[in-house]
Motif scaffolding. Structure first.
Motif, PDB file in Angstrom:
ATOM      1  N   VAL A   1       0.849  -1.184   0.000  1.00 46.11           N
ATOM      2  CA  VAL A   1       0.000   0.000   0.000  1.00 46.11           C
ATOM      3  C   VAL A   1       0.885   1.235   0.000  1.00 46.11           C
ATOM      4  O   VAL A   1       1.778   1.360   0.840  1.00 46.11           O
ATOM      5  CB  VAL A   1      -0.932   0.021   1.234  1.00 46.11           C
ATOM      6  N   GLU A   2       0.621   2.118  -0.937  1.00 45.49           N
ATOM      7  CA  GLU A   2       1.391   3.352  -1.036  1.00 45.49           C
ATOM      8  C   GLU A   2       0.453   4.550  -0.893  1.00 45.49           C
ATOM      9  O   GLU A   2      -0.705   4.484  -1.312  1.00 45.49           O
ATOM     10  CB  GLU A   2       2.113   3.422  -2.385  1.00 45.49           C
ATOM     11  N   GLN A   3       0.976   5.597  -0.336  1.00 48.94           N
ATOM     12  CA  GLN A   3       0.222   6.838  -0.231  1.00 48.94           C
ATOM     13  C   GLN A   3       1.022   7.973  -0.858  1.00 48.94           C
ATOM     14  O   GLN A   3       2.249   8.001  -0.808  1.00 48.94           O
ATOM     15  CB  GLN A   3      -0.095   7.178   1.236  1.00 48.94           C
ATOM     16  N   ASN A   4       0.290   8.917  -1.411  1.00 44.43           N
ATOM     17  CA  ASN A   4       0.927  10.041  -2.070  1.00 44.43           C
ATOM     18  C   ASN A   4       0.055  11.277  -1.895  1.00 44.43           C
ATOM     19  O   ASN A   4      -1.150  11.219  -2.165  1.00 44.43           O
ATOM     20  CB  ASN A   4       1.085   9.725  -3.561  1.00 44.43           C
TER      21      ASN A   4
ATOM     22  N   TYR B   1      -7.530  19.676  -1.757  1.00 45.18           N
ATOM     23  CA  TYR B   1      -6.437  18.787  -2.136  1.00 45.18           C
ATOM     24  C   TYR B   1      -6.890  17.341  -2.014  1.00 45.18           C
ATOM     25  O   TYR B   1      -7.883  17.053  -1.346  1.00 45.18           O
ATOM     26  CB  TYR B   1      -5.204  19.014  -1.254  1.00 45.18           C
ATOM     27  N   THR B   2      -6.140  16.451  -2.678  1.00 54.57           N
ATOM     28  CA  THR B   2      -6.472  15.028  -2.664  1.00 54.57           C
ATOM     29  C   THR B   2      -5.264  14.203  -2.250  1.00 54.57           C
ATOM     30  O   THR B   2      -4.156  14.437  -2.723  1.00 54.57           O
ATOM     31  CB  THR B   2      -6.954  14.568  -4.044  1.00 54.57           C
ATOM     32  N   ILE B   3      -5.516  13.245  -1.365  1.00 55.55           N
ATOM     33  CA  ILE B   3      -4.509  12.267  -0.972  1.00 55.55           C
ATOM     34  C   ILE B   3      -4.839  10.959  -1.683  1.00 55.55           C
ATOM     35  O   ILE B   3      -6.011  10.554  -1.732  1.00 55.55           O
ATOM     36  CB  ILE B   3      -4.524  12.060   0.556  1.00 55.55           C
TER      37      ILE B   3
ATOM     38  N   GLU C   1     -17.802  13.012   4.969  1.00 55.78           N
ATOM     39  CA  GLU C   1     -18.019  13.443   6.339  1.00 55.78           C
ATOM     40  C   GLU C   1     -17.394  14.820   6.471  1.00 55.78           C
ATOM     41  O   GLU C   1     -16.164  14.965   6.450  1.00 55.78           O
ATOM     42  CB  GLU C   1     -17.377  12.467   7.330  1.00 55.78           C
ATOM     43  N   GLY C   2     -18.229  15.817   6.556  1.00 51.46           N
ATOM     44  CA  GLY C   2     -17.726  17.186   6.667  1.00 51.46           C
ATOM     45  C   GLY C   2     -16.925  17.577   5.436  1.00 51.46           C
ATOM     46  O   GLY C   2     -17.402  17.478   4.305  1.00 51.46           O
ATOM     47  N   ARG C   3     -15.701  17.980   5.635  1.00 49.07           N
ATOM     48  CA  ARG C   3     -14.839  18.439   4.536  1.00 49.07           C
ATOM     49  C   ARG C   3     -14.044  17.313   3.888  1.00 49.07           C
ATOM     50  O   ARG C   3     -13.210  17.556   3.018  1.00 49.07           O
ATOM     51  CB  ARG C   3     -13.870  19.494   5.060  1.00 49.07           C
ATOM     52  N   LEU C   4     -14.255  16.102   4.317  1.00 45.93           N
ATOM     53  CA  LEU C   4     -13.532  14.949   3.793  1.00 45.93           C
ATOM     54  C   LEU C   4     -14.464  14.060   2.982  1.00 45.93           C
ATOM     55  O   LEU C   4     -15.592  13.796   3.397  1.00 45.93           O
ATOM     56  CB  LEU C   4     -12.919  14.126   4.930  1.00 45.93           C
TER      57      LEU C   4
ATOM     58  N   HIS D   1     -10.367  13.244  -0.441  1.00 45.80           N
ATOM     59  CA  HIS D   1     -10.403  14.620  -0.921  1.00 45.80           C
ATOM     60  C   HIS D   1     -10.760  15.563   0.220  1.00 45.80           C
ATOM     61  O   HIS D   1     -11.715  15.311   0.961  1.00 45.80           O
ATOM     62  CB  HIS D   1     -11.416  14.777  -2.050  1.00 45.80           C
ATOM     63  N   ILE D   2      -9.977  16.613   0.304  1.00 46.05           N
ATOM     64  CA  ILE D   2     -10.181  17.629   1.346  1.00 46.05           C
ATOM     65  C   ILE D   2     -10.719  18.887   0.682  1.00 46.05           C
ATOM     66  O   ILE D   2     -10.096  19.402  -0.250  1.00 46.05           O
ATOM     67  CB  ILE D   2      -8.867  17.935   2.062  1.00 46.05           C
ATOM     68  N   THR D   3     -11.828  19.349   1.161  1.00 46.47           N
ATOM     69  CA  THR D   3     -12.459  20.535   0.601  1.00 46.47           C
ATOM     70  C   THR D   3     -12.350  21.701   1.568  1.00 46.47           C
ATOM     71  O   THR D   3     -12.720  21.572   2.734  1.00 46.47           O
ATOM     72  CB  THR D   3     -13.934  20.277   0.294  1.00 46.47           C
ATOM     73  N   ALA D   4     -11.854  22.831   1.076  1.00 46.43           N
ATOM     74  CA  ALA D   4     -11.756  24.046   1.896  1.00 46.43           C
ATOM     75  C   ALA D   4     -11.125  23.745   3.251  1.00 46.43           C
ATOM     76  O   ALA D   4     -11.750  23.889   4.303  1.00 46.43           O
ATOM     77  CB  ALA D   4     -13.124  24.699   2.049  1.00 46.43           C
ATOM     78  N   ALA D   5      -9.874  23.341   3.204  1.00 49.23           N
ATOM     79  CA  ALA D   5      -9.190  22.860   4.411  1.00 49.23           C
ATOM     80  C   ALA D   5      -9.215  23.894   5.541  1.00 49.23           C
ATOM     81  O   ALA D   5      -9.146  25.104   5.320  1.00 49.23           O
ATOM     82  CB  ALA D   5      -7.754  22.513   4.070  1.00 49.23           C
ATOM     83  N   VAL D   6      -9.316  23.369   6.748  1.00 42.51           N
ATOM     84  CA  VAL D   6      -9.212  24.174   7.965  1.00 42.51           C
ATOM     85  C   VAL D   6      -8.111  23.593   8.844  1.00 42.51           C
ATOM     86  O   VAL D   6      -7.741  22.418   8.704  1.00 42.51           O
ATOM     87  CB  VAL D   6     -10.544  24.231   8.738  1.00 42.51           C
TER      88      VAL D   6
END
Lengths: 115, 113
Positions: free
Chosen positions: B4-7, B19-21, B58-61, B75-80
């Motif tokens: 498993v890799e993450q980027n 942004y997207t992970i 869930e919320g911004r995720l 995916h992160i929307t309008a990060a806080v």
């Protein structure tokens, strides 16, 4: 008790000593797990138990043993600790085993240092 | 062997940005999990994705799963700032000898005001 508790919170241990990490859950979950977390490696599954009386090996079981005498407790034993077992250990539980669709709940962790 | 890799592994982003992970895995999987970990704390379950095309929010995720591409995104929307944490994906695969769950290395997210 609410959720999962682990003891001790942290421990420094001499190499060669025996150590048991304790884990107790009060959620009546069937499945319990032990992970170790090392920097840059994420979490790795050590042992798991899908139900009381049964246990299974995970990804990195060598040097560790577990037992599951009842639903609530899942102790992890290091028979003869070595420095490579220095890590943060997390216990987790879920209503059903990994083959189920449920989420896992994690304990607060035990930071173990083996010198 | 299941890998498993993450980027990216480290991500610094400004508040309000998106942004997207990415989480890639190497072999067929039965399901995928996303977790959050705050520094010095335990892991908190965010999402469980069970099938191809699954999307959960869930919320911004928002998390999605493409089993054909062996890819999950967070995916992160309008990060806080409160979203600053390390995010792990984990892939489960049932084996005949033992059930296997493999965690990615984690993505350390820092949201800057």
């Amino acid at each position: 008790i609410a959720g999962i508790t682990q003891a001790p919170t942290s421990q420094i241990l001499a190499a060669g000593r025996r150590m048991t990490l304790r884990c107790t859950q009060d959620m009546r979950h069937n499945a319990m797990y032990w992970y170790r977390q090392d920097l840059g490696l994420g979490l790795r599954l050590i042992h798991y138990s899908n139900t009381a009386g049964t246990t299974g090996k995970g990804e990195v079981p060598d040097g560790y043993s577990v037992s599951r005498a009842n639903t609530d407790d899942f102790p992890l034993t290091l028979a003869s600790a070595v420095p490579s077992q220095t890590s943060v250990y997390f216990c987790a539980s879920s209503l059903k085993g990994l083959a189920g669709t449920n989420e896992q709940f994690f304990g607060p962790g035990t930071r173990l240092t083996v010198l | 062997e299941l890998k498993v890799e993450q980027n990216p592994l480290f991500l610094s982003m400004q508040e309000g940005k998106n942004y997207t992970i990415y989480c890639n895995y190497s072999t067929t999987s039965d399901r995928l999990y996303w977790y959050r970990q705050d520094p010095g704390k335990s892991l908190e379950s965010l999402f469980v994705l069970l099938s191809n095309g699954a999307v959960k929010q869930e919320g911004r995720l928002m998390a999605s799963l493409d089993t054909k591409a062996r890819l999950s995104t967070l995916h992160i929307t309008a990060a806080v700032h409160d979203l600053s944490a390390t995010y792990f994906c984990a892939v489960f695969r049932m084996k005949t000898s033992y059930d296997k769950v493999i965690f990615g290395p984690g993505t350390s997210l820092s949201v800057i005001p």
